[in-house]
Design a protein around this motif. Structure first.
Motif, PDB file in Angstrom:
ATOM      1  N   PRO A 143       2.303  -9.042  -7.196  1.00 62.22           N
ATOM      2  CA  PRO A 143       0.869  -8.721  -7.122  1.00 62.22           C
ATOM      3  C   PRO A 143       0.484  -8.011  -5.826  1.00 62.22           C
ATOM      4  O   PRO A 143      -0.373  -7.129  -5.824  1.00 62.22           O
ATOM      5  CB  PRO A 143       0.200 -10.103  -7.218  1.00 62.22           C
ATOM      6  CG  PRO A 143       1.195 -10.959  -7.910  1.00 62.22           C
ATOM      7  CD  PRO A 143       2.528 -10.481  -7.439  1.00 62.22           C
ATOM      8  N   GLU A 144       1.114  -8.395  -4.712  1.00 67.62           N
ATOM      9  CA  GLU A 144       0.810  -7.738  -3.440  1.00 67.62           C
ATOM     10  C   GLU A 144       1.208  -6.265  -3.483  1.00 67.62           C
ATOM     11  O   GLU A 144       0.451  -5.385  -3.071  1.00 67.62           O
ATOM     12  CB  GLU A 144       1.549  -8.457  -2.306  1.00 67.62           C
ATOM     13  CG  GLU A 144       1.309  -7.836  -0.933  1.00 67.62           C
ATOM     14  CD  GLU A 144      -0.120  -8.018  -0.447  1.00 67.62           C
ATOM     15  OE1 GLU A 144      -0.621  -7.108   0.232  1.00 67.62           O
ATOM     16  OE2 GLU A 144      -0.746  -9.050  -0.746  1.00 67.62           O
ATOM     17  N   VAL A 145       2.396  -5.991  -4.025  1.00 69.65           N
ATOM     18  CA  VAL A 145       2.853  -4.600  -4.123  1.00 69.65           C
ATOM     19  C   VAL A 145       1.956  -3.813  -5.072  1.00 69.65           C
ATOM     20  O   VAL A 145       1.587  -2.671  -4.797  1.00 69.65           O
ATOM     21  CB  VAL A 145       4.326  -4.550  -4.585  1.00 69.65           C
ATOM     22  CG1 VAL A 145       4.754  -3.103  -4.861  1.00 69.65           C
ATOM     23  CG2 VAL A 145       5.233  -5.178  -3.533  1.00 69.65           C
ATOM     24  N   ASP A 146       1.581  -4.426  -6.210  1.00 74.19           N
ATOM     25  CA  ASP A 146       0.698  -3.749  -7.157  1.00 74.19           C
ATOM     26  C   ASP A 146      -0.636  -3.394  -6.521  1.00 74.19           C
ATOM     27  O   ASP A 146      -1.164  -2.298  -6.718  1.00 74.19           O
ATOM     28  CB  ASP A 146       0.467  -4.633  -8.378  1.00 74.19           C
ATOM     29  CG  ASP A 146       1.680  -4.694  -9.300  1.00 74.19           C
ATOM     30  OD1 ASP A 146       2.561  -3.829  -9.147  1.00 74.19           O
ATOM     31  OD2 ASP A 146       1.734  -5.594 -10.146  1.00 74.19           O
ATOM     32  N   ALA A 147      -1.189  -4.324  -5.745  1.00 72.53           N
ATOM     33  CA  ALA A 147      -2.477  -4.071  -5.093  1.00 72.53           C
ATOM     34  C   ALA A 147      -2.362  -2.954  -4.061  1.00 72.53           C
ATOM     35  O   ALA A 147      -3.225  -2.083  -3.965  1.00 72.53           O
ATOM     36  CB  ALA A 147      -2.989  -5.356  -4.440  1.00 72.53           C
ATOM     37  N   GLN A 148      -1.294  -2.990  -3.261  1.00 70.47           N
ATOM     38  CA  GLN A 148      -1.106  -1.940  -2.259  1.00 70.47           C
ATOM     39  C   GLN A 148      -0.878  -0.582  -2.927  1.00 70.47           C
ATOM     40  O   GLN A 148      -1.365   0.452  -2.453  1.00 70.47           O
ATOM     41  CB  GLN A 148       0.072  -2.292  -1.353  1.00 70.47           C
ATOM     42  CG  GLN A 148      -0.189  -3.486  -0.440  1.00 70.47           C
ATOM     43  CD  GLN A 148       0.942  -3.727   0.535  1.00 70.47           C
ATOM     44  OE1 GLN A 148       1.644  -2.809   0.922  1.00 70.47           O
ATOM     45  NE2 GLN A 148       1.120  -4.983   0.923  1.00 70.47           N
ATOM     46  N   GLU A 198       1.374  12.036   4.132  1.00 67.56           N
ATOM     47  CA  GLU A 198       1.535  10.622   4.476  1.00 67.56           C
ATOM     48  C   GLU A 198       1.128   9.716   3.307  1.00 67.56           C
ATOM     49  O   GLU A 198       1.822   8.747   2.985  1.00 67.56           O
ATOM     50  CB  GLU A 198       0.690  10.288   5.703  1.00 67.56           C
ATOM     51  CG  GLU A 198       0.826   8.837   6.167  1.00 67.56           C
ATOM     52  CD  GLU A 198      -0.042   8.553   7.385  1.00 67.56           C
ATOM     53  OE1 GLU A 198      -0.681   9.496   7.885  1.00 67.56           O
ATOM     54  OE2 GLU A 198      -0.064   7.391   7.836  1.00 67.56           O
ATOM     55  N   ALA A 199      -0.004  10.063   2.651  1.00 63.20           N
ATOM     56  CA  ALA A 199      -0.457   9.255   1.520  1.00 63.20           C
ATOM     57  C   ALA A 199       0.526   9.333   0.367  1.00 63.20           C
ATOM     58  O   ALA A 199       0.811   8.339  -0.301  1.00 63.20           O
ATOM     59  CB  ALA A 199      -1.845   9.720   1.074  1.00 63.20           C
ATOM     60  N   PHE A 200       1.053  10.541   0.139  1.00 68.97           N
ATOM     61  CA  PHE A 200       2.024  10.716  -0.939  1.00 68.97           C
ATOM     62  C   PHE A 200       3.288   9.920  -0.662  1.00 68.97           C
ATOM     63  O   PHE A 200       3.825   9.239  -1.553  1.00 68.97           O
ATOM     64  CB  PHE A 200       2.348  12.200  -1.104  1.00 68.97           C
ATOM     65  CG  PHE A 200       3.388  12.484  -2.147  1.00 68.97           C
ATOM     66  CD1 PHE A 200       4.586  13.090  -1.821  1.00 68.97           C
ATOM     67  CD2 PHE A 200       3.169  12.132  -3.470  1.00 68.97           C
ATOM     68  CE1 PHE A 200       5.536  13.345  -2.775  1.00 68.97           C
ATOM     69  CE2 PHE A 200       4.119  12.381  -4.440  1.00 68.97           C
ATOM     70  CZ  PHE A 200       5.310  12.995  -4.085  1.00 68.97           C
ATOM     71  N   GLU A 201       3.773   9.976   0.580  1.00 66.11           N
ATOM     72  CA  GLU A 201       4.986   9.228   0.938  1.00 66.11           C
ATOM     73  C   GLU A 201       4.748   7.721   0.813  1.00 66.11           C
ATOM     74  O   GLU A 201       5.638   6.971   0.396  1.00 66.11           O
ATOM     75  CB  GLU A 201       5.407   9.585   2.354  1.00 66.11           C
ATOM     76  CG  GLU A 201       5.949  11.012   2.486  1.00 66.11           C
ATOM     77  CD  GLU A 201       6.161  11.426   3.933  1.00 66.11           C
ATOM     78  OE1 GLU A 201       6.541  12.586   4.157  1.00 66.11           O
ATOM     79  OE2 GLU A 201       5.939  10.587   4.829  1.00 66.11           O
ATOM     80  N   ARG A 202       3.549   7.273   1.182  1.00 62.46           N
ATOM     81  CA  ARG A 202       3.217   5.858   1.056  1.00 62.46           C
ATOM     82  C   ARG A 202       3.264   5.427  -0.410  1.00 62.46           C
ATOM     83  O   ARG A 202       3.804   4.378  -0.755  1.00 62.46           O
ATOM     84  CB  ARG A 202       1.821   5.614   1.632  1.00 62.46           C
ATOM     85  CG  ARG A 202       1.240   4.229   1.377  1.00 62.46           C
ATOM     86  CD  ARG A 202       1.994   3.154   2.101  1.00 62.46           C
ATOM     87  NE  ARG A 202       1.320   1.868   2.013  1.00 62.46           N
ATOM     88  CZ  ARG A 202       1.913   0.707   2.206  1.00 62.46           C
ATOM     89  NH1 ARG A 202       3.202   0.662   2.517  1.00 62.46           N
ATOM     90  NH2 ARG A 202       1.229  -0.414   2.110  1.00 62.46           N
ATOM     91  N   GLN A 203       2.684   6.265  -1.286  1.00 64.22           N
ATOM     92  CA  GLN A 203       2.689   5.931  -2.702  1.00 64.22           C
ATOM     93  C   GLN A 203       4.111   5.904  -3.264  1.00 64.22           C
ATOM     94  O   GLN A 203       4.481   4.986  -3.998  1.00 64.22           O
ATOM     95  CB  GLN A 203       1.846   6.931  -3.489  1.00 64.22           C
ATOM     96  CG  GLN A 203       1.702   6.533  -4.956  1.00 64.22           C
ATOM     97  CD  GLN A 203       1.041   7.613  -5.765  1.00 64.22           C
ATOM     98  OE1 GLN A 203       1.417   8.759  -5.654  1.00 64.22           O
ATOM     99  NE2 GLN A 203       0.074   7.236  -6.597  1.00 64.22           N
ATOM    100  N   VAL A 204       4.906   6.891  -2.917  1.00 62.95           N
ATOM    101  CA  VAL A 204       6.287   6.937  -3.395  1.00 62.95           C
ATOM    102  C   VAL A 204       7.056   5.704  -2.934  1.00 62.95           C
ATOM    103  O   VAL A 204       7.819   5.093  -3.692  1.00 62.95           O
ATOM    104  CB  VAL A 204       6.985   8.227  -2.917  1.00 62.95           C
ATOM    105  CG1 VAL A 204       8.490   8.166  -3.193  1.00 62.95           C
ATOM    106  CG2 VAL A 204       6.379   9.443  -3.602  1.00 62.95           C
ATOM    107  N   ALA A 205       6.857   5.313  -1.655  1.00 62.46           N
ATOM    108  CA  ALA A 205       7.557   4.141  -1.123  1.00 62.46           C
ATOM    109  C   ALA A 205       7.169   2.882  -1.889  1.00 62.46           C
ATOM    110  O   ALA A 205       8.013   2.032  -2.200  1.00 62.46           O
ATOM    111  CB  ALA A 205       7.243   3.983   0.364  1.00 62.46           C
ATOM    112  N   LEU A 206       5.880   2.753  -2.231  1.00 66.14           N
ATOM    113  CA  LEU A 206       5.435   1.565  -2.962  1.00 66.14           C
ATOM    114  C   LEU A 206       5.935   1.568  -4.399  1.00 66.14           C
ATOM    115  O   LEU A 206       6.251   0.516  -4.955  1.00 66.14           O
ATOM    116  CB  LEU A 206       3.905   1.484  -2.931  1.00 66.14           C
ATOM    117  CG  LEU A 206       3.321   1.064  -1.575  1.00 66.14           C
ATOM    118  CD1 LEU A 206       1.823   1.317  -1.537  1.00 66.14           C
ATOM    119  CD2 LEU A 206       3.605  -0.407  -1.292  1.00 66.14           C
ATOM    120  N   VAL A 207       5.998   2.765  -5.008  1.00 62.70           N
ATOM    121  CA  VAL A 207       6.577   2.843  -6.355  1.00 62.70           C
ATOM    122  C   VAL A 207       8.030   2.386  -6.329  1.00 62.70           C
ATOM    123  O   VAL A 207       8.490   1.629  -7.194  1.00 62.70           O
ATOM    124  CB  VAL A 207       6.473   4.278  -6.914  1.00 62.70           C
ATOM    125  CG1 VAL A 207       7.318   4.429  -8.176  1.00 62.70           C
ATOM    126  CG2 VAL A 207       5.023   4.625  -7.209  1.00 62.70           C
TER     127      VAL A 207
END
Length: 623
Positions: free
Chosen positions: A566-571, A586-595
């Motif tokens: 749930p924490e990862v899904d929320a982030q 930076e935002a794109f890299e953050r999203q890719v890292a979380l995926v």
């Protein structure tokens, strides 16, 4: 024209299906059949078979099935009669004779098609002539390359009332008016419909020009002018770029719907070819059916402004009655004030791909819209929301999908409005106050309350009943979890309560049998027994007689995944919203890292199941 069953059977018999399919799909001989990778969905291992003897193809992966005619309509996107005509010509069969009225209509249609093709050639010639300089400058300003303009057949209509009429005089005014190229006003001479505009041909599924869209070069209204409905063109049934997008969609497995011509063209120039657009109207039922014939879940990418979002909601409401198992829509919310054309110009194809990696399902779009439609401060207003959701779900014709939407709306309504019990907060070891695992965001708390993985939660609960000594070790974590309402949630709290009461008594170590006995007195015998069935869960910690050390280790891992997801899904949701608001590297890299982090959690869970299967297989071999 009447096509008898005998004629259609003869047509199928004369058509080599493997040769027909083999024109676009690489087939290999496999016994009496041919096999290859399915063109209707992405796959690496061939599951698509063609049987010439029986005259059909079948995919064991996606269940695509049909004969030669079905191949032409589904894979090529041709209308039925056009598919039959093309197959008949290839097989050397004469089409059945038409009656006089049908023959006259076919001849008139043939003339209209030829007139439209000549009009397209005229407009293209004008674009590259002296008079097309302003139109070429507009294309340069919009970033449309000469290659792209050529690929889409773009042209220019001179600012003249007679230029096209004169160029196509051989067709006669009546036919040009019927084709929508001239305007006829009673008592006056016909004149050119399109004047001083950048011209964009609109083609049918076969690639024939059937209409035009014209964009004004300077200021003026209307900004875009489309051909009227004609015997060739029905704007409610036509999708711009369908002829080019259909094969690209079958190859990629996705299909995008954008608002306008220039969005389609910009995406194609950026390398995204599977995009279509309606023609100045909201998506119609006919257009939705055309989309679903190519992919099961098209993606709507409408503009980020208010009008674009209203169009997305209208499309969602129109699609609801037509939903079926596996057939739906997803949505992309573009940054405010941007359309796909703007997005790929500023961020390239990567910016669009990033949004496409985080699409929103249809149910989310409908729920969010209704939730924000009116204030919800009073019981009457909340009752209104419940009524609207019920009415929307009731429009769905398919009973299975309708039932799922009704249940989903009820669950979301209850999770959003019903009072929630305070989370359980023990004092830990008696000295330090309990602290939740860090970090816990508000979004993660909401996900834990309403979106926790029930399947994994059931497995963890079964593991705790099987190994009660582990309850104390995980008390802090377990106290922070709030399962969905229902028997499972009540059993969870009862297990924790029993462990707490037992820890304060003098009964010795709490074992599984005694825990089940205590739970049975509170009415939980049935659900607890179901959880402990030998075949209920594919994990070491849910099975009896396994290695205790391995069970403890795997239970630790399962609980870690349960609270981390749930924490990862929320982030991930927050990162997606941030990038939609403003795209940055930076935002794109953050999203890719979380995926990737989300995928890693899924892999860890899959490894737990696989490890158990491997251990069970080794045990079977040892016996």
């Amino acid at each position: 024209m009447s096509l008898s069953p005998a004629f259609l059977d003869e047509l199928r018999a004369r058509t080599s299906l493997s040769a027909l399919v083999g024109k676009t799909v690489k087939l290999h001989k496999a016994g009496r059949e041919h096999k290859g990778c399915c063109p209707f969905h992405n796959e690496k291992t061939p599951s698509f078979y063609v049987n010439d003897d029986k005259g059909f193809y079948h995919c064991f992966g996606c269940s695509a099935h049909g004969d030669a005619i079905r191949w032409m309509t589904d894979q090529r996107g041709l209308p039925f009669i056009d598919a039959v005509k093309e197959l008949a010509q290839a097989a050397g069969l004469d089409m059945p004779a038409m009656d006089k009225r049908a023959a006259a209509k076919a001849e008139r249609t043939k003339g209209l098609v030829e007139a439209m093709a000549d009009a397209a050639a005229f407009f293209t010639e004008q674009l590259h002539g002296l008079g097309g300089q302003d139109a070429r400058r507009m294309l340069e300003r919009r970033g449309v390359s000469a290659e792209t303009a050529k690929a889409f057949g773009m042209g220019f209509a001179p600012d003249s009332r007679r230029a096209l009429r004169t160029a196509l005089a051989e067709y006669g005014d009546a036919m040009l008016v019927e084709a929508g190229l001239l305007i006829q006003v009673e008592g006056k001479e016909p004149y050119d419909r399109f004047r001083g505009r950048l011209m964009i041909p609109i083609r049918d599924a076969r690639g024939r020009v059937i209409a035009f869209g014209g964009r004004i070069l300077d200021q003026g209204e209307p900004k875009y002018l489309n051909s009227p409905d004609t015997p060739l063109f029905d704007k409610g049934r036509t999708l711009y770029n369908l002829d080019r997008a259909a094969p690209a969609a079958r190859k990629s497995g996705r299909l995008l719907v954008v608002e306008g011509y220039m969005d389609v063209i910009a995406l194609a120039q950026a390398g995204i070819h599977e995009a279509v657009a309606p023609l100045g109207t909201a998506l119609t039922e006919h257009q939705l059916e055309r989309l679903w014939r190519m992919v099961e879940v098209p993606v709507l990418c409408f503009d980020g402004d208010g009008a674009g979002q209203k169009a997305a909601v209208r499309a969602a409401h129109r699609a609801l009655p037509m939903l079926a198992p596996g057939r739906s829509l997803r949505f992309v919310t573009l940054p405010a004030g941007q359309d796909p054309d703007d997005l790929v110009k500023s961020g390239g194809a990567g910016a669009m791909e990033a949004l496409l990696a985080a699409t929103e399902p249809l149910v989310d779009r409908v729920w969010a819209h209704e939730l924000a439609a009116e204030p919800l401060d009073t019981p009457e207003q909340r009752a209104g929301l419940k009524r609207r959701l019920g009415e929307l779900a009731a429009t769905i014709a398919d009973p299975a999908v309708r039932s799922e939407y009704q249940a989903e709306f009820r669950r979301r309504f209850d999770a959003h409005f019903l009072p929630q019990r305070k989370p359980f907060r023990p004092m830990g070891n008696g000295r330090q106050p309990w602290r939740p695992p860090v970090p816990v965001t508000e979004d993660a708390k909401a996900l834990r309350a309403a979106g926790i993985d029930r399947v994994l939660a059931k497995a963890v609960l079964a593991g705790l009943i099987r190994h009660p000594a582990e309850i104390a070790r995980h008390m802090e974590v377990l106290g922070s979890l709030r399962l969905a309402d229902g028997a499972l949630g009540r059993l969870f709290e009862a297990v924790v309560d029993v462990a707490l009461e037992d820890a304060g008594g003098s009964h010795g170590a709490l074992d599984s049998g005694r825990l089940v006995t205590i739970l049975a007195r509170s009415g939980f015998e049935g659900i607890a027994s179901d959880l402990l069935r030998a075949d209920a869960m594919p994990y070491s910690f849910t099975m009896a007689g396994g290695d205790p050390a391995r069970a403890r280790e795997d239970l630790d891992e399962a609980i870690a995944i349960l609270i981390a997801r749930p924490e990862v899904d929320a982030q991930l949701a927050a990162a997606t919203r941030a990038m939609q608001a403003r795209f940055t590297d930076e935002a794109f890299e953050r999203q890719v890292a979380l995926v990737k982090e989300r995928q890693a959690l899924e892999m860890r869970l899959a490894n737990l199941c696989q490890a158990h299967e491997d251990a069970r297989a080794l045990g079977s071999e040892g016996n």
